[in-house]
Scaffold this active site. Structure first.
Site, PDB file in Angstrom:
ATOM      1  N   ASP A   1     -29.673  -4.605  92.240  1.00  0.00           N
ATOM      2  CA  ASP A   1     -29.819  -4.497  90.864  1.00  0.00           C
ATOM      3  C   ASP A   1     -30.509  -3.240  90.415  1.00  0.00           C
ATOM      4  O   ASP A   1     -30.979  -3.141  89.436  1.00  0.00           O
ATOM      5  CB  ASP A   1     -30.214  -5.841  90.030  1.00  0.00           C
ATOM      6  CG  ASP A   1     -31.631  -6.203  90.525  1.00  0.00           C
ATOM      7  OD1 ASP A   1     -32.133  -5.468  91.585  1.00  0.00           O
ATOM      8  OD2 ASP A   1     -32.232  -6.920  89.894  1.00  0.00           O
TER       9      ASP A   1
ATOM     10  N   HIS B   1     -28.121  22.653 103.811  1.00  0.00           N
ATOM     11  CA  HIS B   1     -28.584  21.860 102.685  1.00  0.00           C
ATOM     12  C   HIS B   1     -29.346  20.700 103.534  1.00  0.00           C
ATOM     13  O   HIS B   1     -29.168  19.361 103.327  1.00  0.00           O
ATOM     14  CB  HIS B   1     -27.303  21.106 102.088  1.00  0.00           C
ATOM     15  CG  HIS B   1     -26.668  22.129 101.057  1.00  0.00           C
ATOM     16  ND1 HIS B   1     -25.551  21.773 100.453  1.00  0.00           N
ATOM     17  CD2 HIS B   1     -27.092  23.496 100.525  1.00  0.00           C
ATOM     18  CE1 HIS B   1     -25.257  23.117  99.692  1.00  0.00           C
ATOM     19  NE2 HIS B   1     -26.030  23.771  99.974  1.00  0.00           N
TER      20      HIS B   1
ATOM     21  N   ASP C   1     -35.357  26.216  98.938  1.00  0.00           N
ATOM     22  CA  ASP C   1     -34.257  26.175  97.814  1.00  0.00           C
ATOM     23  C   ASP C   1     -34.324  25.163  96.879  1.00  0.00           C
ATOM     24  O   ASP C   1     -33.923  23.941  97.214  1.00  0.00           O
ATOM     25  CB  ASP C   1     -32.932  26.057  98.893  1.00  0.00           C
ATOM     26  CG  ASP C   1     -31.717  26.472  97.822  1.00  0.00           C
ATOM     27  OD1 ASP C   1     -31.536  26.409  96.919  1.00  0.00           O
ATOM     28  OD2 ASP C   1     -30.545  26.678  98.741  1.00  0.00           O
TER      29      ASP C   1
ATOM     30  N   ASP D   1     -31.679  27.294  90.255  1.00  0.00           N
ATOM     31  CA  ASP D   1     -31.444  27.456  91.648  1.00  0.00           C
ATOM     32  C   ASP D   1     -32.090  28.560  92.171  1.00  0.00           C
ATOM     33  O   ASP D   1     -31.492  29.740  92.350  1.00  0.00           O
ATOM     34  CB  ASP D   1     -29.986  27.442  91.930  1.00  0.00           C
ATOM     35  CG  ASP D   1     -29.533  27.052  93.409  1.00  0.00           C
ATOM     36  OD1 ASP D   1     -30.202  26.792  94.226  1.00  0.00           O
ATOM     37  OD2 ASP D   1     -28.396  27.095  93.530  1.00  0.00           O
TER      38      ASP D   1
ATOM     39  N   HIS E   1     -22.131  31.508 104.305  1.00  0.00           N
ATOM     40  CA  HIS E   1     -21.934  30.955 102.919  1.00  0.00           C
ATOM     41  C   HIS E   1     -21.835  32.095 101.975  1.00  0.00           C
ATOM     42  O   HIS E   1     -21.907  33.187 102.203  1.00  0.00           O
ATOM     43  CB  HIS E   1     -23.036  30.179 102.594  1.00  0.00           C
ATOM     44  CG  HIS E   1     -24.449  30.776 102.536  1.00  0.00           C
ATOM     45  ND1 HIS E   1     -24.781  31.612 101.332  1.00  0.00           N
ATOM     46  CD2 HIS E   1     -25.392  30.728 103.388  1.00  0.00           C
ATOM     47  CE1 HIS E   1     -26.043  31.886 101.669  1.00  0.00           C
ATOM     48  NE2 HIS E   1     -26.467  31.444 102.788  1.00  0.00           N
TER      49      HIS E   1
ATOM     50  N   HIS F   1     -22.395  31.628  92.874  1.00  0.00           N
ATOM     51  CA  HIS F   1     -22.028  30.532  92.331  1.00  0.00           C
ATOM     52  C   HIS F   1     -22.133  30.506  90.576  1.00  0.00           C
ATOM     53  O   HIS F   1     -23.585  31.055  90.433  1.00  0.00           O
ATOM     54  CB  HIS F   1     -22.264  29.273  92.779  1.00  0.00           C
ATOM     55  CG  HIS F   1     -23.464  28.750  93.162  1.00  0.00           C
ATOM     56  ND1 HIS F   1     -24.270  28.177  92.188  1.00  0.00           N
ATOM     57  CD2 HIS F   1     -24.371  28.765  94.243  1.00  0.00           C
ATOM     58  CE1 HIS F   1     -25.416  27.869  92.570  1.00  0.00           C
ATOM     59  NE2 HIS F   1     -25.389  28.153  93.722  1.00  0.00           N
TER      60      HIS F   1
ATOM     61  N   HIS G   1     -23.765  23.864  90.700  1.00  0.00           N
ATOM     62  CA  HIS G   1     -22.456  24.687  91.106  1.00  0.00           C
ATOM     63  C   HIS G   1     -21.668  24.519  89.898  1.00  0.00           C
ATOM     64  O   HIS G   1     -20.847  23.502  89.867  1.00  0.00           O
ATOM     65  CB  HIS G   1     -21.983  24.271  92.388  1.00  0.00           C
ATOM     66  CG  HIS G   1     -22.902  24.343  93.605  1.00  0.00           C
ATOM     67  ND1 HIS G   1     -22.636  23.809  94.737  1.00  0.00           N
ATOM     68  CD2 HIS G   1     -24.030  25.233  93.880  1.00  0.00           C
ATOM     69  CE1 HIS G   1     -23.515  23.917  95.874  1.00  0.00           C
ATOM     70  NE2 HIS G   1     -24.491  24.890  95.157  1.00  0.00           N
TER      71      HIS G   1
ATOM     72  N   GLU H   1     -27.341  34.756  96.468  1.00  0.00           N
ATOM     73  CA  GLU H   1     -28.182  34.211  97.431  1.00  0.00           C
ATOM     74  C   GLU H   1     -27.925  34.717  98.842  1.00  0.00           C
ATOM     75  O   GLU H   1     -27.260  33.722  99.606  1.00  0.00           O
ATOM     76  CB  GLU H   1     -27.997  32.690  97.101  1.00  0.00           C
ATOM     77  CG  GLU H   1     -26.630  32.255  97.031  1.00  0.00           C
ATOM     78  CD  GLU H   1     -26.888  30.718  96.777  1.00  0.00           C
ATOM     79  OE1 GLU H   1     -27.701  29.990  97.578  1.00  0.00           O
ATOM     80  OE2 GLU H   1     -26.396  30.101  95.875  1.00  0.00           O
TER      81      GLU H   1
ATOM     82  N   TYR I   1     -29.149  33.544 109.338  1.00  0.00           N
ATOM     83  CA  TYR I   1     -29.595  32.235 109.962  1.00  0.00           C
ATOM     84  C   TYR I   1     -29.388  32.547 111.332  1.00  0.00           C
ATOM     85  O   TYR I   1     -28.137  32.764 111.920  1.00  0.00           O
ATOM     86  CB  TYR I   1     -28.900  31.017 109.637  1.00  0.00           C
ATOM     87  CG  TYR I   1     -28.747  30.962 108.086  1.00  0.00           C
ATOM     88  CD1 TYR I   1     -29.675  30.375 107.436  1.00  0.00           C
ATOM     89  CD2 TYR I   1     -27.859  31.771 107.251  1.00  0.00           C
ATOM     90  CE1 TYR I   1     -29.799  30.388 105.902  1.00  0.00           C
ATOM     91  CE2 TYR I   1     -27.854  31.621 105.980  1.00  0.00           C
ATOM     92  CZ  TYR I   1     -28.828  30.955 105.144  1.00  0.00           C
ATOM     93  OH  TYR I   1     -28.949  31.040 103.759  1.00  0.00           O
TER      94      TYR I   1
ATOM     95  N   ARG J   1     -33.198  33.160 103.491  1.00  0.00           N
ATOM     96  CA  ARG J   1     -32.360  33.007 102.224  1.00  0.00           C
ATOM     97  C   ARG J   1     -33.273  33.467 101.168  1.00  0.00           C
ATOM     98  O   ARG J   1     -34.301  33.119 101.095  1.00  0.00           O
ATOM     99  CB  ARG J   1     -31.728  31.718 102.017  1.00  0.00           C
ATOM    100  CG  ARG J   1     -30.878  31.758 100.955  1.00  0.00           C
ATOM    101  CD  ARG J   1     -29.824  30.552 100.924  1.00  0.00           C
ATOM    102  NE  ARG J   1     -30.152  29.024 100.718  1.00  0.00           N
ATOM    103  CZ  ARG J   1     -30.452  28.363 101.729  1.00  0.00           C
ATOM    104  NH1 ARG J   1     -29.847  28.609 102.964  1.00  0.00           N
ATOM    105  NH2 ARG J   1     -30.908  27.178 101.386  1.00  0.00           N
TER     106      ARG J   1
ATOM    107  N   GLU K   1     -32.687  33.726  96.904  1.00  0.00           N
ATOM    108  CA  GLU K   1     -31.669  33.432  95.994  1.00  0.00           C
ATOM    109  C   GLU K   1     -32.389  33.578  94.629  1.00  0.00           C
ATOM    110  O   GLU K   1     -33.597  33.155  94.260  1.00  0.00           O
ATOM    111  CB  GLU K   1     -31.183  31.852  96.151  1.00  0.00           C
ATOM    112  CG  GLU K   1     -30.515  31.464  95.118  1.00  0.00           C
ATOM    113  CD  GLU K   1     -30.055  30.035  95.098  1.00  0.00           C
ATOM    114  OE1 GLU K   1     -30.567  29.265  95.908  1.00  0.00           O
ATOM    115  OE2 GLU K   1     -28.732  29.766  94.412  1.00  0.00           O
TER     116      GLU K   1
HETATM  117  N1  GLY Z   1     -28.976  24.775  96.490  1.00  0.00           N
HETATM  118  C1  GLY Z   1     -27.720  24.928  96.610  1.00  0.00           C
HETATM  119  C2  GLY Z   1     -27.196  26.496  96.477  1.00  0.00           C
HETATM  120  O1  GLY Z   1     -28.130  27.209  96.740  1.00  0.00           O
HETATM  121  O2  GLY Z   1     -26.175  26.487  96.347  1.00  0.00           O
HETATM  122 MN    MN Z   2     -30.162  27.039  96.237  1.00  0.00          MN
HETATM  123 MN    MN Z   3     -27.485  28.496  94.709  1.00  0.00          MN
END
Ligand code: GLY
Ligand code: MN
Ligand code: MN
Length: 480
Positions: free
Chosen positions: A78, A290, A307, A318, A390, A394, A401, A418, A422, A439, A441
């Site tokens: 619940d 992720h 991230d 982000d 990637h 976005h 996103h 971003e 890797y 990375r 971003e």
């Molecule tokens: N944090 C997810 C991305 O960078 O798209």
């Molecule tokens: Mn991110």
């Molecule tokens: Mn992102």
């Protein structure tokens, strides 16, 4: 003395706890944390009303739009997950409660002896429910938040007779999975959805969900000044969280402890919490794009990819920073990091009107490809995807996103930049590169001219990151 002995025994019996207790006592990370000045703005009813007006302007004649609130989701038994409103519903109403629905008409329609342009249906106040889960919205408060004049009980939707001759086109948002119907409640979310779809079917009107999504995405893509202020606050809080980690990270701490510092900073500065599960990935965990376990221990010599993004008034930030656990990048880490930063810089150069949404990505990819060849990490252009797998950008807004059209870049778009590289262990390159995951971003606003970087308040260059890690109270200017 006795308490020392029993503490010792306790530590002994807890195993890893010994290390944790010693570290916490030794470094007290909280003492270095910095907070932001207060911020008290919120979105106005005018903003939501203007969004509805813009929506009305884009609709074909004789249209109606139905927007459903998000369902409450069960975590287990619940207990529910924290409620998160459907972004489309929020954008056009400002309402953060469940079991609600908006009907918006292109032209005013007559119901009984009155004319309506929009009707907001909300749950009736229920003192028993309020005792368990808090204050509910009354009609007056809902009208004040949303600017909708007609706020009705959600039980009034079922008996509502609509003049379908005036409603040729029916748009709706894509409602999420609803777990169950409260059979005793004619106005709960599932009943609203079922009654709506039944009415449309009886009237021979298909419900246009894909077309509706495109309309909402088109409007949500371009951010207003009010939205930008909310995004900027989410971004500022997120930068401060990165800075707080740079000020307090020590080898031997866990990824979870960094996450605690990050999310403490979010909430302490008025954010709702994280906009998505925080990614704190040290060492080889950086290979998992992720990664959310955040259970590793920080080892000197490793990098940590963070991230993260705060959510403020439903708007997301982000931002990713990659930092060396022990405060100094090694030579190889430096070279890879600088290449990612160069790709980031070039991507931002192409993030402006006149270019397509994907141009910054294509330019970042080109830069990374050339650099990887120069460093001897790849030989063929076709291998780039093994190390940068990637997209670069976005949209960002009510969703991390976010909704948008993904065609030409336009002033008012907020997007991320971003790029990353890797290099997992076992990669077909010199092993001196193995275990490097980077990375970077940032969140940027497309303007008429060059893009504005919203997330400059956390260092990004090698020198500025190392300086902040050395001297927690110094922020070195490092922006292009
Ligand atoms: N944090 C997810 C991305 O960078 O798209
Ligand atoms: Mn991110
Ligand atoms: Mn992102």
């Amino acid at each position: 003395m006795r308490s020392i002995i029993s503490l010792f025994l306790l530590s002994f019996s807890l195993g890893n706890g010994v290390m944790f207790a010693q570290q916490s006592a030794a470094q007290n990370p909280l003492k270095n944390l910095v907070s932001l000045p207060p911020f008290e703005e919120e979105l106005s009813a005018t903003f939501f009303a203007e969004n509805r007006e813009r929506l009305r302007d884009t609709l074909p004649d004789s249209s109606v739009v139905a927007l459903f609130s998000a369902p409450l989701k069960t975590r287990s038994n619940d207990i529910h997950f924290p409620y998160h409103q459907d972004p489309d519903f929020y954008y056009f109403t400002g309402i953060k409660k469940e079991n609600a629905m908006l009907l918006l008409f292109k032209e005013p329609i007559r119901i009984e002896d009155k004319w309506y342009r929009e009707i907001l249906f909300i749950e009736d106040k229920d003192p028993k429910k309020e005792m368990w889960t808090g204050k509910m919205l009354g009609a007056e408060e809902a009208a004040e938040i949303s600017g909708v004049g007609a706020v009705w009980s959600n039980t009034q939707f079922k008996p509502l007779q609509l003049d379908w001759d005036k409603l040729k086109h029916v748009f709706a948002n894509r409602h999420l999975f609803v777990e169950g119907d409260d059979l005793t409640h004619p106005g709960d979310l599932m009943s609203l959805i079922n009654h709506f779809y039944n009415k449309c079917e009886r009237a021979g009107r298909p419900v246009l969900v894909n077309e509706g999504e495109d309309l909402f995405a088109f409007l949500r893509q371009q951010k207003s000044l009010e939205e930008l202020r909310m995004i900027q606050r989410a971004v500022d809080i997120t930068c401060e969280a990165h800075n707080n980690v740079m000020r307090s990270i020590q080898p031997g701490m866990t990824e979870n402890q960094l996450q605690a510092i990050i999310e403490y900073t979010f909430r302490f500065n008025g954010a709702d919490g994280p906009a998505f599960p925080s990614i704190v990935a040290s060492g080889d965990n950086g290979a998992i794009l992720h990664y959310t376990d955040n259970s590793g221990v920080l080892i000197p010599g490793d990098l940590v990819v963070m991230d993260i993004g705060a959510q403020y008034e439903q708007y997301a930030a982000d931002i990713t920073r990659t930092i060396p656990v022990n405060g100094v990048f090694s030579d190889e880490q430096r070279q890879v990091y600088q290449l990612v930063l160069d790709a980031h810089t070039v991507a931002i150069r192409y993030a402006r009107p006149g270019y397509k949404f994907w141009t910054p990505h294509e330019e970042a990819l080109r830069m990374i490809g050339k650099g990887l060849i120069k460093l001897g990490i790849i030989k063929e252009w076709s291998e780039i995807g093994d190390y940068f797998m990637h997209g670069t950008s976005h949209y960002l807004g009510l969703d991390v996103h976010d909704a948008g059209i993904y065609s030409a870049l336009k002033p008012g778009d907020v997007i991320t930049v971003e790029p990353g590289i890797y290099i997992p262990e076992g990669s077909p390159c010199d092993e001196k590169w193995w275990g490097i995951f980077v990375r970077i971003e940032d969140d940027i606003l497309i303007t008429e001219d060059e893009a504005m970087i919203l997330s400059n308040s956390s260092p990004r260059s090698i020198d500025a990151i190392e300086a902040m890690m050395r001297k927690p109270d110094v922020m070195v200017e490092d922006q292009p």
